[in-house]
Design a protein around this motif. Sequence first.
Motif, PDB file in Angstrom:
ATOM      1  N   LEU A 100      27.742  79.951  16.581  1.00  0.00           N
ATOM      2  CA  LEU A 100      27.755  79.995  15.114  1.00  0.00           C
ATOM      3  C   LEU A 100      26.377  79.885  14.482  1.00  0.00           C
ATOM      4  CD1 LEU A 100      30.926  78.116  13.799  1.00  0.00           C
ATOM      5  CD2 LEU A 100      30.237  80.480  13.367  1.00  0.00           C
ATOM      6  N   VAL A 123      24.553  83.307  14.193  1.00  0.00           N
ATOM      7  CA  VAL A 123      25.167  84.430  13.496  1.00  0.00           C
ATOM      8  C   VAL A 123      24.377  84.760  12.228  1.00  0.00           C
ATOM      9  CG1 VAL A 123      27.244  85.233  12.306  1.00  0.00           C
ATOM     10  CG2 VAL A 123      27.450  83.884  14.399  1.00  0.00           C
ATOM     11  N   ARG A 139      30.377  85.748  10.630  1.00  0.00           N
ATOM     12  CA  ARG A 139      30.521  84.291  10.500  1.00  0.00           C
ATOM     13  C   ARG A 139      31.914  83.938   9.976  1.00  0.00           C
ATOM     14  NH1 ARG A 139      27.422  80.091  10.647  1.00  0.00           N
ATOM     15  NH2 ARG A 139      25.506  81.299  10.632  1.00  0.00           N
TER      16      ARG A 139
END
Length: 144
Positions: free
Chosen positions: A28, A31, A37
């Motif tokens: 994450l 991203v 996301r």
Amino acid sequence: MIEQDTVRLLRECDAGVQMGVSSIDDVLEYVGDSKLRALLDKCKDEHTKLEQEIRSELDSYQDEGKGPNPIAKGMSWMKTNMMLVVNESDATIADLMTDGCNMGVKSLNKYLNQYEAADEVSKDIAKRLINLEEKLAVDIRCFL
């Protein structure tokens, strides 16, 4: 036999859902695209909801569940970090997540076949987890 297969299938779902959440968490921060996301955040939320359902079912059998295989988790973490060092891009993230989804789908289908005496509730949970993984792999294809 039904209870034994049910618990075993739920344990594998527990390990799989934890692996999925962990894998999403691992990527994450890298991203770049807001759509990617959002897809990953949504999938993580759905995995977390399913994880709570799995835990509730396992609790009803007084079972503590199962975490992901430490070797598989470590290998996944190493592969993710090595690939992102070489090419920190949304395409790399989509590639890693697609591979993870495919492995999850393969494993969960194997366990569905292996624990065929499991109750319908646990089979439904496994099928919903498989569908989550398949959907994410399809949704992120445009980033490959």
